[in-house]
Design a protein around this motif. Structure first.
Motif, mmCIF file in Angstrom:
data_model
loop_
_atom_site.group_PDB
_atom_site.id
_atom_site.type_symbol
_atom_site.label_atom_id
_atom_site.label_comp_id
_atom_site.label_asym_id
_atom_site.label_seq_id
_atom_site.Cartn_x
_atom_site.Cartn_y
_atom_site.Cartn_z
ATOM 1 N N PHE A 176 -40.646 26.807 15.141
ATOM 2 C CA PHE A 176 -39.491 26.019 14.700
ATOM 3 C C PHE A 176 -39.908 25.085 13.569
ATOM 4 N N LEU A 177 -38.966 24.823 12.675
ATOM 5 C CA LEU A 177 -39.115 23.773 11.672
ATOM 6 C C LEU A 177 -37.840 22.944 11.667
ATOM 7 N N THR A 178 -37.982 21.668 11.337
ATOM 8 C CA THR A 178 -36.822 20.775 11.382
ATOM 9 C C THR A 178 -37.066 19.569 10.494
ATOM 10 N N ASN A 179 -36.000 18.763 10.311
ATOM 11 C CA ASN A 179 -36.143 17.445 9.689
ATOM 12 C C ASN A 179 -35.792 16.359 10.705
ATOM 13 N N ILE B 69 -42.589 22.296 14.117
ATOM 14 C CA ILE B 69 -42.719 21.748 15.469
ATOM 15 C C ILE B 69 -43.899 22.468 16.115
ATOM 16 N N GLY B 70 -45.027 21.795 16.206
ATOM 17 C CA GLY B 70 -46.228 22.438 16.722
ATOM 18 C C GLY B 70 -46.865 23.305 15.655
ATOM 19 N N ARG B 71 -47.655 24.281 16.108
ATOM 20 C CA ARG B 71 -48.332 25.130 15.131
ATOM 21 C C ARG B 71 -48.677 26.474 15.736
ATOM 22 N N LEU B 72 -48.949 27.422 14.860
ATOM 23 C CA LEU B 72 -49.556 28.695 15.215
ATOM 24 C C LEU B 72 -50.789 28.830 14.334
ATOM 25 N N ASP B 73 -51.890 29.281 14.900
ATOM 26 C CA ASP B 73 -53.108 29.439 14.117
ATOM 27 C C ASP B 73 -52.867 30.339 12.912
#
Length: 276
Positions: free
Chosen positions: A115-118, A103-107
């Protein structure tokens, strides 16, 4: 494992959970003899246990995977992409058996909470800048921080053709500050610092909304708790799922010109005047 109703699912509910139809339609499939369980005709009231093979019209059904929400402490060097061509992609780094996406990103040079999700629906709700969901960072820069730096960072910096929203910025020590953003512009904090002639040497995200990094080890992940997800769902209940751009009035497309077929019959062609 002993088969009990506690670890089973009603046949109607199981079929509808795969997304192919409603429970009522599933009931009709069963009554019409179109459903089998392990090769035998299904009946209303049957229970489905783990390992059972359910078919509708001869096609095997699979239950939807459990919805997962992961908090991950991303190390420096990991890239927030699912692209398998990137050796250091975040999916490989986590190594979760289910297919997840960030969910989104970090450089790549940044670290900390992501966060990560399905669950694609919650991704949209959290990411939309207009939804004002807080993200907190601890940032170290290459030279001493001044009150002027704090004041300017707090009130907005012109980057990427806009001015950043006002935000909370607090000094932690001589070269480190804490910042809470509700925006997600590309490399926002680094660009803000660069505008004031500071270079970021370390950037760590410590909080997203109500979830804190706390004691999660670098490179480790955990599932979000029921309490955390309950509050996230509450916080995103009124969130827009669509791009902010969709709120703008769309340009009206000019009406299509009516197609008038050419008359190819020479008898009805206007006669051309002969040149004298």
């Amino acid at each position: 494992m002993k088969k009990t109703n506690e670890n089973s699912t009603n046949i109607n509910k199981f079929i509808s959970s795969t997304g192919i139809c409603s429970r009522r339609e599933a009931e009709k499939f069963i009554l019409d003899g179109k459903v089998t369980i392990n090769g035998k005709p299904a009946q209303l009231g049957n229970r489905i246990f783990e390992g059972d093979i359910v078919k509708v019209n001869g096609q095997s059904l699979k239950a939807k995977p459990k919805t997962l929400y992961i908090a991950y402490n991303k190390p420096v060097g990991i890239v927030c992409t699912t692209d398998s061509k990137e050796r250091n992609n975040i999916v490989n780094a986590i190594g979760h058996p289910e297919r997840l996406f960030p969910i989104g990103r970090l450089d790549k040079p940044s670290q900390g909470l992501i966060f990560l999700t399905n669950d694609g629906d919650i991704v949209n709700k959290i990411l939309r800048a207009g939804n004002n969901h807080e993200k907190e960072y601890v940032v170290t820069v290459d030279k001493p921080i001044t009150p002027e730096f704090i004041q300017k960072m707090s009130n907005g910096i012109p980057i990427l053709g806009t001015t950043t929203k006002k935000c909370l910025v607090e000094m932690v020590n001589k070269t480190t500050f804490k910042i809470i953003l509700t925006q997600g512009l590309n490399r926002q904090i680094r660009r803000m610092c660069e505008y004031l002639n500071y270079e970021v040497t370390k950037l760590k995200r410590t909080r997203i909304m109500n979830v804190h990094l706390e004691r999660l080890a670098e490179g480790a992940w955990r599932e979000l708790t029921d309490d955390e997800m309950s509050l996230i769902n509450e916080m995103t209940a009124a969130s827009s799922k669509t791009e902010e751009a969709s709120k703008n009035v769309q340009k009206k497309t000019p009406p299509k010109k009516k197609f008038i077929p050419k008359n190819t019959d020479k008898r009805f062609q206007p006669k051309r005047k002969k040149r004298r």
